[in-house]
Design an enzyme around this catalytic site. Sequence first.
Site, PDB file in Angstrom:
ATOM      1  N   ARG A   1      34.598  31.940  33.767  1.00  0.00           N
ATOM      2  CA  ARG A   1      34.794  32.771  32.574  1.00  0.00           C
ATOM      3  C   ARG A   1      35.120  31.907  31.356  1.00  0.00           C
ATOM      4  O   ARG A   1      34.631  32.162  30.258  1.00  0.00           O
ATOM      5  CB  ARG A   1      35.907  33.812  32.787  1.00  0.00           C
TER       6      ARG A   1
ATOM      7  N   ASN B   1      36.333  39.298  35.547  1.00  0.00           N
ATOM      8  CA  ASN B   1      36.122  39.395  36.985  1.00  0.00           C
ATOM      9  C   ASN B   1      36.032  40.857  37.391  1.00  0.00           C
ATOM     10  O   ASN B   1      36.714  41.709  36.827  1.00  0.00           O
ATOM     11  CB  ASN B   1      37.294  38.751  37.736  1.00  0.00           C
TER      12      ASN B   1
END
Length: 106
Positions: free
Chosen positions: A30, A48
């Site tokens: 990320r 997520n």
Amino acid sequence: MKEARSESVGDQPVRVTVFVRGHVQGVGFRWWTRARALELGLAGHARNTDDGRVEVVAQGSRLAVARLVSLLGEQPSTTRRPGHVSGLSTPLEGSLRDDLSGFLER
């Protein structure tokens, strides 16, 4: 009389959502996605999901969004993408949002 549009198709704004499968949680994926998105001038987020994927929402010029999606699935990665990507969903286009700014890790 209508004005001629000077913006090309690649400059037109678009918003897409794509889901990334593989070993992409807990490895800096990320953070890496956020860094690439900011370099490309995109807004949105990477988060997520409960099933182990990462959801990426990106908004900006069509060319910049396409470049990010390409980098997300590139095999092998030329940008030291962390983790291992086994696949991407087809990018789903959505309505543009005026309230998006910056790119967040969620």
